[in-house]
Structure formats: structure tokens, C-alpha cells
Write a protein that holds these residues in place. Sequence first.
Motif, PDB file in Angstrom:
ATOM      1  N   MET A   1       0.837  -1.218   0.000  1.00 25.97           N
ATOM      2  CA  MET A   1       0.000   0.000   0.000  1.00 25.97           C
ATOM      3  C   MET A   1       0.866   1.261   0.000  1.00 25.97           C
ATOM      4  O   MET A   1       0.477   2.286  -0.553  1.00 25.97           O
ATOM      5  CB  MET A   1      -0.945   0.010   1.208  1.00 25.97           C
ATOM      6  CG  MET A   1      -2.165  -0.872   1.061  1.00 25.97           C
ATOM      7  SD  MET A   1      -3.051  -0.668  -0.496  1.00 25.97           S
ATOM      8  CE  MET A   1      -3.562   1.049  -0.405  1.00 25.97           C
ATOM      9  N   ASP A   2       2.045   1.179   0.611  1.00 24.23           N
ATOM     10  CA  ASP A   2       2.973   2.315   0.554  1.00 24.23           C
ATOM     11  C   ASP A   2       3.352   2.560  -0.910  1.00 24.23           C
ATOM     12  O   ASP A   2       3.323   3.702  -1.395  1.00 24.23           O
ATOM     13  CB  ASP A   2       4.214   1.993   1.401  1.00 24.23           C
ATOM     14  CG  ASP A   2       5.116   3.194   1.638  1.00 24.23           C
ATOM     15  OD1 ASP A   2       4.637   4.334   1.487  1.00 24.23           O
ATOM     16  OD2 ASP A   2       6.300   2.992   2.003  1.00 24.23           O
ATOM     17  N   ALA A   3       3.679   1.462  -1.609  1.00 20.62           N
ATOM     18  CA  ALA A   3       4.063   1.588  -3.018  1.00 20.62           C
ATOM     19  C   ALA A   3       2.926   2.189  -3.845  1.00 20.62           C
ATOM     20  O   ALA A   3       3.143   3.088  -4.676  1.00 20.62           O
ATOM     21  CB  ALA A   3       4.465   0.224  -3.570  1.00 20.62           C
TER      22      ALA A   3
ATOM     23  N   THR B   1       0.560   4.122  -2.814  1.00 22.38           N
ATOM     24  CA  THR B   1       0.404   5.533  -2.434  1.00 22.38           C
ATOM     25  C   THR B   1       1.479   6.383  -3.117  1.00 22.38           C
ATOM     26  O   THR B   1       1.197   7.485  -3.604  1.00 22.38           O
ATOM     27  CB  THR B   1       0.451   5.682  -0.895  1.00 22.38           C
ATOM     28  OG1 THR B   1      -0.493   4.763  -0.336  1.00 22.38           O
ATOM     29  CG2 THR B   1       0.093   7.090  -0.454  1.00 22.38           C
ATOM     30  N   HIS B   2       2.708   5.864  -3.184  1.00 24.97           N
ATOM     31  CA  HIS B   2       3.768   6.608  -3.908  1.00 24.97           C
ATOM     32  C   HIS B   2       3.395   6.799  -5.372  1.00 24.97           C
ATOM     33  O   HIS B   2       3.577   7.875  -5.938  1.00 24.97           O
ATOM     34  CB  HIS B   2       5.100   5.848  -3.844  1.00 24.97           C
ATOM     35  CG  HIS B   2       5.651   5.735  -2.466  1.00 24.97           C
ATOM     36  ND1 HIS B   2       6.516   4.738  -2.085  1.00 24.97           N
ATOM     37  CD2 HIS B   2       5.453   6.494  -1.361  1.00 24.97           C
ATOM     38  CE1 HIS B   2       6.832   4.888  -0.811  1.00 24.97           C
ATOM     39  NE2 HIS B   2       6.187   5.942  -0.349  1.00 24.97           N
ATOM     40  N   ALA B   3       2.902   5.709  -5.979  1.00 24.08           N
ATOM     41  CA  ALA B   3       2.593   5.770  -7.415  1.00 24.08           C
ATOM     42  C   ALA B   3       1.476   6.790  -7.664  1.00 24.08           C
ATOM     43  O   ALA B   3       1.554   7.599  -8.594  1.00 24.08           O
ATOM     44  CB  ALA B   3       2.184   4.392  -7.917  1.00 24.08           C
TER      45      ALA B   3
ATOM     46  N   ALA C   1      -1.479  12.336   1.525  1.00 21.74           N
ATOM     47  CA  ALA C   1      -1.588  11.050   2.255  1.00 21.74           C
ATOM     48  C   ALA C   1      -0.322  10.797   3.059  1.00 21.74           C
ATOM     49  O   ALA C   1      -0.364  10.182   4.135  1.00 21.74           O
ATOM     50  CB  ALA C   1      -1.839   9.897   1.276  1.00 21.74           C
ATOM     51  N   HIS C   2       0.820  11.266   2.563  1.00 21.01           N
ATOM     52  CA  HIS C   2       2.059  11.088   3.312  1.00 21.01           C
ATOM     53  C   HIS C   2       2.144  12.041   4.511  1.00 21.01           C
ATOM     54  O   HIS C   2       2.684  11.666   5.554  1.00 21.01           O
ATOM     55  CB  HIS C   2       3.285  11.197   2.396  1.00 21.01           C
ATOM     56  CG  HIS C   2       3.695   9.854   1.868  1.00 21.01           C
ATOM     57  ND1 HIS C   2       3.017   9.256   0.834  1.00 21.01           N
ATOM     58  CD2 HIS C   2       4.651   8.975   2.261  1.00 21.01           C
ATOM     59  CE1 HIS C   2       3.561   8.069   0.611  1.00 21.01           C
ATOM     60  NE2 HIS C   2       4.570   7.868   1.468  1.00 21.01           N
ATOM     61  N   SER C   3       1.612  13.249   4.378  1.00 23.01           N
ATOM     62  CA  SER C   3       1.602  14.143   5.550  1.00 23.01           C
ATOM     63  C   SER C   3       0.757  13.514   6.648  1.00 23.01           C
ATOM     64  O   SER C   3       1.156  13.475   7.818  1.00 23.01           O
ATOM     65  CB  SER C   3       0.976  15.508   5.230  1.00 23.01           C
ATOM     66  OG  SER C   3       1.296  15.918   3.959  1.00 23.01           O
TER      67      SER C   3
ATOM     68  N   HIS D   1       2.265   1.414  11.401  1.00 21.49           N
ATOM     69  CA  HIS D   1       3.221   1.158  10.318  1.00 21.49           C
ATOM     70  C   HIS D   1       3.037   2.181   9.189  1.00 21.49           C
ATOM     71  O   HIS D   1       1.908   2.554   8.848  1.00 21.49           O
ATOM     72  CB  HIS D   1       3.041  -0.278   9.778  1.00 21.49           C
ATOM     73  CG  HIS D   1       3.992  -0.573   8.646  1.00 21.49           C
ATOM     74  ND1 HIS D   1       3.650  -0.389   7.327  1.00 21.49           N
ATOM     75  CD2 HIS D   1       5.288  -0.969   8.649  1.00 21.49           C
ATOM     76  CE1 HIS D   1       4.695  -0.695   6.566  1.00 21.49           C
ATOM     77  NE2 HIS D   1       5.692  -1.044   7.338  1.00 21.49           N
ATOM     78  N   HIS D   2       4.165   2.591   8.592  1.00 16.82           N
ATOM     79  CA  HIS D   2       4.136   3.638   7.569  1.00 16.82           C
ATOM     80  C   HIS D   2       3.178   3.309   6.406  1.00 16.82           C
ATOM     81  O   HIS D   2       2.329   4.116   6.029  1.00 16.82           O
ATOM     82  CB  HIS D   2       5.559   3.882   7.040  1.00 16.82           C
ATOM     83  CG  HIS D   2       5.612   4.817   5.876  1.00 16.82           C
ATOM     84  ND1 HIS D   2       5.527   6.177   6.021  1.00 16.82           N
ATOM     85  CD2 HIS D   2       5.689   4.584   4.542  1.00 16.82           C
ATOM     86  CE1 HIS D   2       5.564   6.744   4.825  1.00 16.82           C
ATOM     87  NE2 HIS D   2       5.674   5.800   3.912  1.00 16.82           N
ATOM     88  N   GLY D   3       3.348   2.118   5.840  1.00 17.10           N
ATOM     89  CA  GLY D   3       2.544   1.757   4.668  1.00 17.10           C
ATOM     90  C   GLY D   3       1.065   1.641   5.015  1.00 17.10           C
ATOM     91  O   GLY D   3       0.189   2.064   4.242  1.00 17.10           O
TER      92      GLY D   3
ATOM     93  N   SER E   1      -0.423   3.290   7.304  1.00 23.67           N
ATOM     94  CA  SER E   1      -0.918   4.642   7.586  1.00 23.67           C
ATOM     95  C   SER E   1      -1.180   5.429   6.304  1.00 23.67           C
ATOM     96  O   SER E   1      -2.259   5.989   6.110  1.00 23.67           O
ATOM     97  CB  SER E   1       0.094   5.419   8.435  1.00 23.67           C
ATOM     98  OG  SER E   1       0.528   4.643   9.514  1.00 23.67           O
ATOM     99  N   VAL E   2      -0.184   5.469   5.419  1.00 26.64           N
ATOM    100  CA  VAL E   2      -0.380   6.264   4.191  1.00 26.64           C
ATOM    101  C   VAL E   2      -1.434   5.611   3.300  1.00 26.64           C
ATOM    102  O   VAL E   2      -2.210   6.295   2.627  1.00 26.64           O
ATOM    103  CB  VAL E   2       0.945   6.505   3.408  1.00 26.64           C
ATOM    104  CG1 VAL E   2       1.927   7.300   4.229  1.00 26.64           C
ATOM    105  CG2 VAL E   2       1.577   5.221   2.911  1.00 26.64           C
ATOM    106  N   GLY E   3      -1.474   4.254   3.326  1.00 21.69           N
ATOM    107  CA  GLY E   3      -2.470   3.535   2.527  1.00 21.69           C
ATOM    108  C   GLY E   3      -3.880   3.849   3.022  1.00 21.69           C
ATOM    109  O   GLY E   3      -4.795   4.092   2.230  1.00 21.69           O
TER     110      GLY E   3
HETATM  111 FE   LIG Z   1       5.739   6.104   1.757  1.00 21.57          FE
END
Ligand SMILES: [Fe+2]
Length: 391
Positions: A189-191, A193-195, A258-260, A272-274, A276-278
Amino acid sequence: MVWWFYVPNIIFGEDALSELERINGSKAFIVTDKVINSLGLAEKVCRVFTEKQWEAAIWDGVEPDPKVSTVKAAAEAIKRFSADWIIAVGGGSVMDTAKAAWVLYEKPDVELHALTPFDELGLRTKAKLVCIPTTTGTGSEATKAIVIRDDETGRKFATINPELTPDIAILDPEFVVGLPKNLTAYTGMDALTHAVEGFVSVWKNDFSDGCSLQAVKMIFEWLPKSVEDLSDLEAREKMLIAACLAGMSFGNSQAALAHSLGHSMGSVLRTHHGMSVGMALPYTIEFNCIDNEDTAKLYAQLARMVGVSSKKPIDTGMQFAQAIREFMRKIGSPTSFKEAGIKKKDFNAGLENMVDFAMMDTSLTMNPRNTDSDEIRKMYKYMYDGTVIDF
Ligand SMILES: [Fe+2]
Ligand SMILES: NC(=O)c1ccc[n+]([C@@H]2O[C@H](COP(=O)([O-])OP(=O)(O)OC[C@H]3O[C@@H](n4cnc5c(N)ncnc54)[C@H](O)[C@@H]3O)[C@@H](O)[C@H]2O)c1
């Protein structure tokens, strides 16, 4: 206008690790964490160097969401060893620690929180950096970014500098095949969100667009397969590539709202980071789509890659957010604080801190729609119960 696109040399596929046999030097310092060390993955890398008569050492002091003090300890260890190659074997926490420790090894006077994209650091006089990811999400092996936690406040801060782009990224599926189900889902999900964020950020460009489009398509296809069958080597390899592509995208365009929101959740609630941003991603898509036809059109382009389309871009954008929620349910990544098991009293106790930290986060400046602390507070409240954004 002049613009840049930074990426490392990327070696991928089964046995990609053998690339290390070809690099020149004499002293390899491996940065990792205790879990990865106990799985034998750092040792596997170490053997490649000892077999070619290099000196090699393993340092496994990294914790999830690394603190400045951890980075300093890693830099001290690298200095004592006087490495000419730093090899990060791990997830984003390990790779970011190695990148930041590399800065302090070469330039001990640098203050990490004050580092800017414009500083000329003059790295690579002492060492070069190889990243070998063991999770399929952060893409840190391809980015010039680091995310570190302040020891006193617990706030995670992100900073970028072009010289921090690793020299070599090795994407070897053997290093991710043991990743447990929940971390496979969260880092995937982190990936995603980056995309997605790399495609709508105000610094987007044609190169990052290409990487985002391919990454979104691959993640929708291969992440469910990675989660369903943890030993599916093909799915693991495809997710390593997709995460790296997503890193190439946002690393050269930047992440957004989403990253903020996600960094601040991680700082305050230690999620967890992923994950959370996901969790934040669909809500931020809805927020960015509302009254913003141009951004809605961008989301609609991504939505079409995964078979979602409607007549009006705003409708497609909103449906894309829902499709992402369904996708998250399928792979087992929570779509709300409630689903993540966060108690209401803990959420309420942390809310104002999360709002403050989100407002300070650098990713906020890249978001296509401006926002303020009242809207961010409201967004978090909607995210608690899973309510679709309507403002
Ligand atoms: Fe990230
Ligand atoms: N620099 C960047 O470009 C960038 C981008 C996104 C995220 N990040 C940062 O990266 C960090 C998150 O990284 P992450 O999601 O990769 O998780 P992580 O590195 O924090 O690791 C999470 C847990 O997974 C374990 N683990 C890692 N690989 C494993 C494997 N193969 N098998 C079993 N367990 C394994 C780790 O030991 C750890 O306990 C956060 O601090 C985030 O802010 C940085």
C-alpha cells in the motif's frame, strides 16, 4: 526550465545479488536490523564479500521508524570500520538509516533536519551505497529521500537531497520471499500511495508519470497474488519492481497529502508507515477531486489503468478511491482507524498532535489542493469511522 530525474543503477531478477561480485573496493559495511539478521539475509550478503577477500561487517542496530540517535550510532560504526561501500539490507527503516548515516560519515557536521534539496554535500569521497530492499513498498532504494524520527518529539521528518540517491539498487526476490502477510499488504500500500501521489504532486513530470502508470497497473495485478501465496516468487519479483518504479516516480516528483497524514499517524500512534499512508490514500483522493477538475482528470487516468471509468472525471476519481478501499479489504490493509483497532480514546488523545505534525510535514506543500488544520482535523475524524470525504 531545467529539471532532473535521479535513479540508481538497478539490477533485478533472481540472483541479482551476484552483481556485488563485480563491484570494486575492499571494505563493505552492512546496515540491517535484528529481524533481517536473524533470517540470515545480512549474512548471505556478507558471504559475497568475504568470498572475494574483502573485509565485511554487519551492524544490526536499526529499529522501525529510525531515530536520529540510531543514525548517529550507525555513522559512528561505519567510521570505526572505515567502509568504502555501505550496503543496506532491509526495509525503508534500514535503507533510510544507511542513507542518513552515510551523510554523517562523509560530512559529520551536517544537521539532518536542516538538510535541503539544494545543499551540495559532496558525498562519495569515502564510500558508495548499495540498497537491497527486503520489503516491497518504500522504494527508498530508488529515492533521494530519508524519513527519520526526532528523538525528543517523536516527529518523523522527511528530507531530500539528490546526492542521497543510492549508487546501486539490487532487487532480488529471495530477499522478500519471507515477508509476512500483513507487512506484504502494508508495504504494498505504501508503493501504491507513492505511485498515485507521484502522479498528482505539483512536481509531477513526464518521467515520473510513466513510472506511476506502470506501477499502479502492476500493484493491482501482483499485490493480491503476493498476499495470497507468500512463496510466489514471480509475484514477489513483480512487487519489488513495482515498488521501485513507484519510488522512481515519487522520488522525482514527491509525495503529497496522504504522506503528511500518514507520517503524523506513525509519529503519534506508532502505526506502520505503509498501513498509515495507505489508509489515508482514498480520503485524500476524494478531497483532492472535489471542485478540482484537473486533478480529478489525473486520478481518472490512473483509474482507467485498473478498469474503473465513468463519464465525468470527478465520478471516476471518487470511484477510484472506492476501488482502492475494496482492494485494501481484499489484501487485509485497514481502511479506517477503527478497522486498524485504534481505540477512540487513543485517537482523541493523539488527534491535535497529528494535526500539528501533518501541517509541518513537507509532503503537504506538494499536494494539488491547499488545505489547513481545520480540514486536516476533519479528515482524520472521517478516517476514524471510514466516512467518504464530502468537503
Ligand atoms: Fe511512503
Ligand atoms: N526514503 C524513502 O524514500 C521512504 C519512502 C517510504 C517510506 N520510508 C520510510 O520507511 C520506513 C518503513 O519501511 P518498511 O515499510 O520497509 O518497514 P521497516 O523497514 O520499518 O520494517 C518493518 C518490519 O518488517 C521487518 N522486515 C523487513 N523485511 C523483512 C523480511 N523480508 N522478512 C521479515 N520481516 C521483515 C523489519 O525487521 C521490521 O520489523 C518508515 O520509516 C517510512 O517513513 C522511506
